[in-house]
Design a protein around this motif. Structure first.
Motif, PDB file in Angstrom:
ATOM      1  N   VAL A   1      85.123  70.864   0.850  1.00 46.37           N
ATOM      2  CA  VAL A   1      85.154  70.333   2.222  1.00 46.37           C
ATOM      3  C   VAL A   1      83.784  70.451   2.881  1.00 46.37           C
ATOM      4  N   GLU A   2      83.061  71.499   2.543  1.00 48.61           N
ATOM      5  CA  GLU A   2      81.791  71.717   3.232  1.00 48.61           C
ATOM      6  C   GLU A   2      80.789  70.614   2.901  1.00 48.61           C
ATOM      7  N   GLU A   3      79.888  70.396   3.830  1.00 46.08           N
ATOM      8  CA  GLU A   3      78.878  69.357   3.673  1.00 46.08           C
ATOM      9  C   GLU A   3      77.641  69.937   2.999  1.00 46.08           C
ATOM     10  N   CYS A   4      76.887  69.065   2.342  1.00 44.07           N
ATOM     11  CA  CYS A   4      75.638  69.514   1.723  1.00 44.07           C
ATOM     12  C   CYS A   4      74.740  70.148   2.795  1.00 44.07           C
ATOM     13  N   PRO A   5      74.214  71.370   2.539  1.00 43.67           N
ATOM     14  CA  PRO A   5      73.402  72.046   3.564  1.00 43.67           C
ATOM     15  C   PRO A   5      72.068  71.350   3.835  1.00 43.67           C
ATOM     16  N   LEU A   6      71.685  70.419   2.969  1.00 41.61           N
ATOM     17  CA  LEU A   6      70.388  69.749   3.155  1.00 41.61           C
ATOM     18  C   LEU A   6      70.512  68.428   3.896  1.00 41.61           C
ATOM     19  N   VAL A   7      71.729  68.085   4.329  1.00 42.10           N
ATOM     20  CA  VAL A   7      71.960  66.729   4.829  1.00 42.10           C
ATOM     21  C   VAL A   7      71.674  66.583   6.327  1.00 42.10           C
ATOM     22  N   ALA A   8      71.446  67.699   7.026  1.00 39.79           N
ATOM     23  CA  ALA A   8      71.268  67.639   8.488  1.00 39.79           C
ATOM     24  C   ALA A   8      70.201  66.614   8.876  1.00 39.79           C
ATOM     25  N   GLY A   9      70.535  65.775   9.845  1.00 39.53           N
ATOM     26  CA  GLY A   9      69.568  64.790  10.337  1.00 39.53           C
ATOM     27  C   GLY A   9      69.465  63.548   9.486  1.00 39.53           C
ATOM     28  N   ASN A  10      70.309  63.462   8.461  1.00 38.52           N
ATOM     29  CA  ASN A  10      70.263  62.321   7.564  1.00 38.52           C
ATOM     30  C   ASN A  10      70.523  61.012   8.324  1.00 38.52           C
ATOM     31  N   THR A  11      69.733  59.995   8.008  1.00 38.29           N
ATOM     32  CA  THR A  11      69.844  58.715   8.713  1.00 38.29           C
ATOM     33  C   THR A  11      71.203  58.077   8.504  1.00 38.29           C
ATOM     34  N   GLN A  12      71.720  58.191   7.277  1.00 41.67           N
ATOM     35  CA  GLN A  12      73.020  57.597   6.958  1.00 41.67           C
ATOM     36  C   GLN A  12      74.105  58.145   7.884  1.00 41.67           C
ATOM     37  N   LEU A  13      74.022  59.438   8.185  1.00 40.80           N
ATOM     38  CA  LEU A  13      75.018  60.039   9.074  1.00 40.80           C
ATOM     39  C   LEU A  13      74.930  59.446  10.477  1.00 40.80           C
ATOM     40  N   ARG A  14      73.722  59.179  10.934  1.00 38.90           N
ATOM     41  CA  ARG A  14      73.574  58.590  12.276  1.00 38.90           C
ATOM     42  C   ARG A  14      74.182  57.191  12.323  1.00 38.90           C
ATOM     43  N   TYR A  15      74.007  56.436  11.247  1.00 41.99           N
ATOM     44  CA  TYR A  15      74.613  55.094  11.211  1.00 41.99           C
ATOM     45  C   TYR A  15      76.142  55.205  11.168  1.00 41.99           C
TER      46      TYR A  15
ATOM     47  N   SER B   1      76.173  73.880  -4.702  1.00 40.73           N
ATOM     48  CA  SER B   1      76.272  73.251  -6.023  1.00 40.73           C
ATOM     49  C   SER B   1      77.240  74.015  -6.919  1.00 40.73           C
ATOM     50  N   ASP B   2      77.232  75.350  -6.813  1.00 45.66           N
ATOM     51  CA  ASP B   2      78.155  76.149  -7.641  1.00 45.66           C
ATOM     52  C   ASP B   2      79.608  75.778  -7.326  1.00 45.66           C
ATOM     53  N   ARG B   3      79.923  75.689  -6.023  1.00 49.14           N
ATOM     54  CA  ARG B   3      81.302  75.347  -5.638  1.00 49.14           C
ATOM     55  C   ARG B   3      81.654  73.924  -6.057  1.00 49.14           C
ATOM     56  N   SER B   4      80.681  73.025  -5.958  1.00 47.79           N
ATOM     57  CA  SER B   4      80.926  71.630  -6.336  1.00 47.79           C
ATOM     58  C   SER B   4      81.215  71.529  -7.836  1.00 47.79           C
ATOM     59  N   HIS B   5      80.416  72.255  -8.612  1.00 46.10           N
ATOM     60  CA  HIS B   5      80.623  72.267 -10.064  1.00 46.10           C
ATOM     61  C   HIS B   5      82.004  72.837 -10.407  1.00 46.10           C
ATOM     62  N   ASP B   6      82.338  73.945  -9.747  1.00 43.65           N
ATOM     63  CA  ASP B   6      83.648  74.578  -9.992  1.00 43.65           C
ATOM     64  C   ASP B   6      84.795  73.608  -9.681  1.00 43.65           C
ATOM     65  N   ALA B   7      84.656  72.854  -8.582  1.00 44.27           N
ATOM     66  CA  ALA B   7      85.726  71.923  -8.185  1.00 44.27           C
ATOM     67  C   ALA B   7      85.914  70.830  -9.226  1.00 44.27           C
ATOM     68  N   THR B   8      84.806  70.332  -9.784  1.00 45.65           N
ATOM     69  CA  THR B   8      84.931  69.277 -10.799  1.00 45.65           C
ATOM     70  C   THR B   8      85.527  69.834 -12.094  1.00 45.65           C
TER      71      THR B   8
END
Lengths: 332, 66
Positions: free
Chosen positions: A219-233, A87-94
């Protein structure tokens, strides 16, 4: 490969169009697709105040960049989710993008504003982390747009996002969600209009655009997203796309042209949530129910109160009701 | 040839002298799901790479609920 427009050396291949473009021509091709989406769905005009939901990723920053370039009144909104360094890096980028472009950025911190962050919600709530994150974002974006008197909320959902969501909703025959999966959701009864101007463009195209425009996105992905259903689709759609380029676009854009009219939308009656006043179909909106559960508090109108030990199951039982706030979209 | 992969960040050494699409095939990567960057410039999968090249293979897929 040669650029389809100028015959110069190509850097981006768009297989579904059997075309490639050079670094000078591609940003214009991309922008034209955004203009086409805005025009076709009459998303907003020059006089409208647009609130762009920005995460620091390629899609939302690419969208903000295009809208600013096209001369729209586009303000960024960053929602702090409390996901550590990510979140810190995301905030910095915006912040960096806004500074560079001289654009206005508004920042809302979920913990400061609503009392919890996403990692806590993932641990304490009954919903998946991604589900409660999506619910929180939709609520906070709408609240910020209402508060700031914006005409429309623009999000960076791209063609891959929309095709994957449509696939998930179709696999489950979630006909209510299918009926509402439009790039434009009109405002009504306390919901600000929502639009998705990148819905004609793939993830590869938004990433290439962001890179070529020199946007320093996360570029990095959210660390909490692993196994997300949307990614499988998405992976399933990509597997089909690899051998049949254009399938994703045919699926989603074909749905907009020929499928959506077949799914009738129920005329849902909305009333104010007894806790926060935002529109809902029940006593309390889905956001307030989820928040009460995460905070282990009791829902009362108005507001959320400390819950006595003997009533700790109230919030949990309320959270099992329908999720009316999701009439404004849902990712599977 | 050095290939930098992302999410998580890591680096692998592979032989060059072939088109990028063959490098991606060897890595099991779908070319529609990544940007390939060489010397700060985007390149298509049809470009030839040499043994001295350094590539970044950057995923474009984002997930989660938005």
């Amino acid at each position: 490969m040669r650029c389809k427009r100028c015959r110069g050396p190509a850097v981006v291949e768009v297989r579904r169009h059997n075309a490639a473009f050079c670094k000078e021509c591609f940003p214009g091709v991309f922008t034209e697709q955004v203009r086409k989406a805005i025009r076709r769905f009459e998303m907003f005009g020059r006089d409208d105040r647009v609130l762009v939901a920005v995460s620091g990723g390629k899609d939302s920053l690419a969208l903000w960049d295009v809208l600013l370039d096209l001369g729209y009144d586009a303000t960024g909104l960053y929602l702090g989710l409390g996901i550590g360094e990510y979140s810190d890096r995301s905030h910095d980028a915006t912040e960096a993008f806004a500074r560079e472009r001289g654009a206005e950025l508004r920042v809302v911190d979920l913990a400061d504003e609503y009392g919890y962050d996403i990692p806590t919600a993932g641990r304490e709530g009954s919903r998946s982390t991604c589900a409660v994150c999506g619910l929180s974002k939709r609520y906070a974006f709408n609240a910020a747009a209402l508060d700031g008197d914006f005409d429309v909320i623009a999000t960076g959902h791209n063609l891959d996002d929309e095709a994957a969501t449509l696939l998930g909703n179709t696999l489950r025959w979630n006909t209510d969600f299918i009926a509402r999966q439009s790039p434009l959701l009109p405002g009504r009864d306390g919901f600000v209009k929502k639009v998705k101007p990148l819905h004609r463009l793939s993830e590869l195209e938004t990433a290439a655009f962001a890179f070529l425009r020199g946007i320093d996105y996360v570029v990095e992905e959210c660390p909490l997203v692993a196994g997300n259903t949307q990614l499988r689709y998405k992976e399933a759609m990509n597997a089909i796309e690899a051998t049949s380029p254009g399938t994703k676009a045919q699926f989603f854009l074909g749905y907009l042209d020929r499928g959506m009219p077949l799914f009738a939308q129920d005329d849902v009656v909305l009333r104010p949530c007894e806790s926060c006043g935002h529109p809902t179909t029940g006593r309390f909106c889905a956001f307030c129910r989820a928040r009460a559960q995460v905070l282990d508090r009791r829902l009362e109108g108005p507001g959320i109160e400390e819950v006595p030990d003997e009533d700790r199951d109230v919030a949990r039982s309320l959270s099992d009701e329908v999720m009316p706030v999701e009439i404004y979209g849902r990712t599977t | 040839m050095k290939v930098k992969l992302r999410n998580p960040d890591r680096q692998v050494d592979l032989p060059g002298g072939r088109p990028i699409r063959e490098v991606l095939d060897e890595l099991g990567i779908d070319g529609d799901t990544v940007l390939v960057i060489r010397d700060g410039e985007l390149v298509t999968r049809h470009e030839q790479v040499g043994d001295d090249d350094e590539l970044e293979v950057r995923p474009v897929i984002s997930g989660g609920s938005r």
